[in-house]
Scaffold this active site. Structure first.
Site, mmCIF file in Angstrom:
data_model
loop_
_atom_site.group_PDB
_atom_site.id
_atom_site.type_symbol
_atom_site.label_atom_id
_atom_site.label_comp_id
_atom_site.label_asym_id
_atom_site.label_seq_id
_atom_site.Cartn_x
_atom_site.Cartn_y
_atom_site.Cartn_z
ATOM 1 N N LYS A 131 -7.387 8.243 -1.297
ATOM 2 C CA LYS A 131 -8.820 8.647 -0.873
ATOM 3 C C LYS A 131 -9.377 9.788 -1.547
ATOM 4 O O LYS A 131 -9.567 10.811 -1.069
ATOM 5 C CB LYS A 131 -8.705 8.499 0.733
ATOM 6 C CG LYS A 131 -8.386 7.632 1.511
ATOM 7 C CD LYS A 131 -8.727 7.856 2.832
ATOM 8 C CE LYS A 131 -8.115 6.877 3.662
ATOM 9 N NZ LYS A 131 -6.507 6.454 3.858
ATOM 10 N N LYS A 175 0.755 -1.119 -0.011
ATOM 11 C CA LYS A 175 -0.122 -0.021 -0.070
ATOM 12 C C LYS A 175 0.789 1.222 -0.027
ATOM 13 O O LYS A 175 1.880 1.147 0.972
ATOM 14 C CB LYS A 175 -0.839 0.014 1.387
ATOM 15 C CG LYS A 175 -1.872 1.382 1.289
ATOM 16 C CD LYS A 175 -2.610 1.184 2.482
ATOM 17 C CE LYS A 175 -2.443 1.839 3.762
ATOM 18 N NZ LYS A 175 -2.349 2.950 4.038
ATOM 19 N N ARG A 235 3.408 -1.217 10.825
ATOM 20 C CA ARG A 235 4.438 -1.473 11.525
ATOM 21 C C ARG A 235 4.982 -3.071 11.991
ATOM 22 O O ARG A 235 6.066 -3.153 12.436
ATOM 23 C CB ARG A 235 4.187 -0.503 12.729
ATOM 24 C CG ARG A 235 4.240 0.919 12.283
ATOM 25 C CD ARG A 235 3.599 1.883 13.385
ATOM 26 N NE ARG A 235 2.241 1.792 13.144
ATOM 27 C CZ ARG A 235 1.267 2.473 13.711
ATOM 28 N NH1 ARG A 235 1.877 3.438 14.751
ATOM 29 N NH2 ARG A 235 0.167 2.448 13.587
ATOM 30 N N ASP A 250 -3.394 4.232 -2.168
ATOM 31 C CA ASP A 250 -4.301 4.739 -1.003
ATOM 32 C C ASP A 250 -4.277 6.292 -1.056
ATOM 33 O O ASP A 250 -3.851 6.916 -0.123
ATOM 34 C CB ASP A 250 -4.229 4.019 0.258
ATOM 35 C CG ASP A 250 -5.108 4.419 1.435
ATOM 36 O OD1 ASP A 250 -6.345 4.658 1.090
ATOM 37 O OD2 ASP A 250 -4.901 4.357 2.416
ATOM 38 N N THR A 275 -11.994 6.311 10.598
ATOM 39 C CA THR A 275 -12.187 5.690 12.121
ATOM 40 C C THR A 275 -11.441 6.774 13.176
ATOM 41 O O THR A 275 -11.892 6.511 14.012
ATOM 42 C CB THR A 275 -11.145 4.442 12.215
ATOM 43 O OG1 THR A 275 -9.854 4.607 11.712
ATOM 44 C CG2 THR A 275 -11.824 3.204 11.397
ATOM 45 N N ASP A 310 -13.657 14.460 -4.894
ATOM 46 C CA ASP A 310 -13.475 15.621 -5.564
ATOM 47 C C ASP A 310 -14.793 15.719 -6.542
ATOM 48 O O ASP A 310 -15.516 14.632 -6.431
ATOM 49 C CB ASP A 310 -12.407 15.856 -6.330
ATOM 50 C CG ASP A 310 -11.999 17.163 -6.620
ATOM 51 O OD1 ASP A 310 -12.804 17.762 -6.917
ATOM 52 O OD2 ASP A 310 -10.658 17.314 -6.478
HETATM 53 O O1 C5P Z 1 1.272 0.082 11.169
HETATM 54 P P1 C5P Z 1 -0.098 -0.033 10.877
HETATM 55 O O2 C5P Z 1 -0.075 -1.715 10.809
HETATM 56 O O3 C5P Z 1 -0.949 0.401 12.052
HETATM 57 O O4 C5P Z 1 -0.539 0.648 9.572
HETATM 58 C C1 C5P Z 1 -1.843 0.322 9.124
HETATM 59 C C2 C5P Z 1 -2.054 1.176 7.677
HETATM 60 O O5 C5P Z 1 -3.533 1.346 7.431
HETATM 61 C C3 C5P Z 1 -1.592 2.581 8.006
HETATM 62 O O6 C5P Z 1 -0.945 2.943 6.478
HETATM 63 C C4 C5P Z 1 -2.627 3.452 8.115
HETATM 64 O O7 C5P Z 1 -2.579 4.763 7.596
HETATM 65 C C5 C5P Z 1 -3.855 2.897 7.362
HETATM 66 N N1 C5P Z 1 -5.147 2.892 8.088
HETATM 67 C C6 C5P Z 1 -5.522 2.547 9.495
HETATM 68 N N2 C5P Z 1 -6.841 2.696 9.868
HETATM 69 C C7 C5P Z 1 -7.650 3.209 9.080
HETATM 70 C C8 C5P Z 1 -7.496 3.543 7.613
HETATM 71 C C9 C5P Z 1 -6.140 3.424 7.183
HETATM 72 O O8 C5P Z 1 -4.660 2.146 9.974
HETATM 73 N N3 C5P Z 1 -8.887 3.542 9.531
#
Ligand code: C5P
Length: 231
Positions: free
Chosen positions: A60, A31, A210, A58, A118, A63
């Site tokens: 989003k 992503k 992460r 991603d 979220t 527009d």
């Molecule tokens: O590091 P981690 O596993 O938390 O990363 C989750 C990814 O998903 C990040 O790129 C974050 O921006 C994205 N994301 C999220 N929650 C959402 C939408 C997107 O964690 N509701």
């Protein structure tokens, strides 16, 4: 079979390429989000694709329909597999995105809709004029709306996917971030699920950042998550 997507949340193209190479053949889907894309542009998409990987772009989009249609077309030309839009952009915008993606045929990009970020709670929704609905009710309403108007799937939390996968048509894609292997650091995620739970509840794609990128051994971390997903 659910797929694992690694969120390439890094600062620049060099770091992105280095991470993708280090993870190697264990993961073939990445992503690329707003931060990395704004820093590096389409070149970073091309670099990841040149390593033989699929890309979830991603950005989003939200527009006017014409702009979104043309932006989706640009993503299709870059060869990305998944792209995101905001469902609150309205019917015509969702249809425009879906139509532009469909021009690329069955292997073209799939359009995923964001329902409610979220990060927003009830009072945030009220601030922007959404009254009389809880966030969960708004998620469900926007999910139905997006899919009825041509989106191929939804980005949703692991806590929402169980309900949404029951009420939406078969074949709908459910992309869930907020996934943490049992015992892993949660970081700033508030509502997490394990890979096994997310898949059991209907996720078709798990987005994990992460727990893989920051692991001492990213390959082992990715393999452990895949094992928990049972793929
Ligand atoms: O590091 P981690 O596993 O938390 O990363 C989750 C990814 O998903 C990040 O790129 C974050 O921006 C994205 N994301 C999220 N929650 C959402 C939408 C997107 O964690 N509701």
């Amino acid at each position: 079979m659910a797929e694992l997507i690694v969120a390439l949340d890094v600062n620049n193209r060099e770091e992105a390429v280095q991470k993708v190479k280090a993870i190697g053949e264990t993961v073939d889907f990445y992503k690329i989000g707003l931060e990395l894309f704004t820093a590096e542009g389409p070149d970073v998409v091309k670099a990841v694709k040149d390593l033989g990987k699929r890309v979830f772009l991603d950005l989003k989009f939200h527009d006017i329909p014409r702009t979104v249609e043309r932006s989706v077309r640009s993503g299709g030309k870059l060869g990305v597999d998944l792209m995101t839009i905001h469902s609150v952009g309205g019917k015509a915008m969702i249809k425009a995105a879906a139509d532009a993606a469909a021009e690329f045929g069955p292997n073209g990009p799939k359009i995923l809709a964001v329902t409610v970020l979220t990060s927003l709670d009830q009072s945030d929704l009220e601030d922007v004029g959404i009254k009389g609905r809880t966030p969960a009710e708004q998620v469900e309403a926007m999910a139905r709306f997006a899919i009825e108007n041509g989106a191929n799937g939804l980005v949703c939390s692991p806590k929402e996917v169980g309900n949404l996968s029951k009420i939406l048509k078969p074949g709908t894609l459910f992309i869930t971030p907020g996934v943490r292997p049992a015992g892993a650091a949660v970081g700033d995620q508030k509502r997490v699920a394990t890979p096994a739970d997310a898949v059991r509840d209907g996720s078709t794609h798990l987005v994990v950042g992460r727990p893989i990128l920051a692991a001492e051994d990213p390959v082992a971390a990715a393999k452990a998550i895949r094992a928990e997903m049972n793929v």
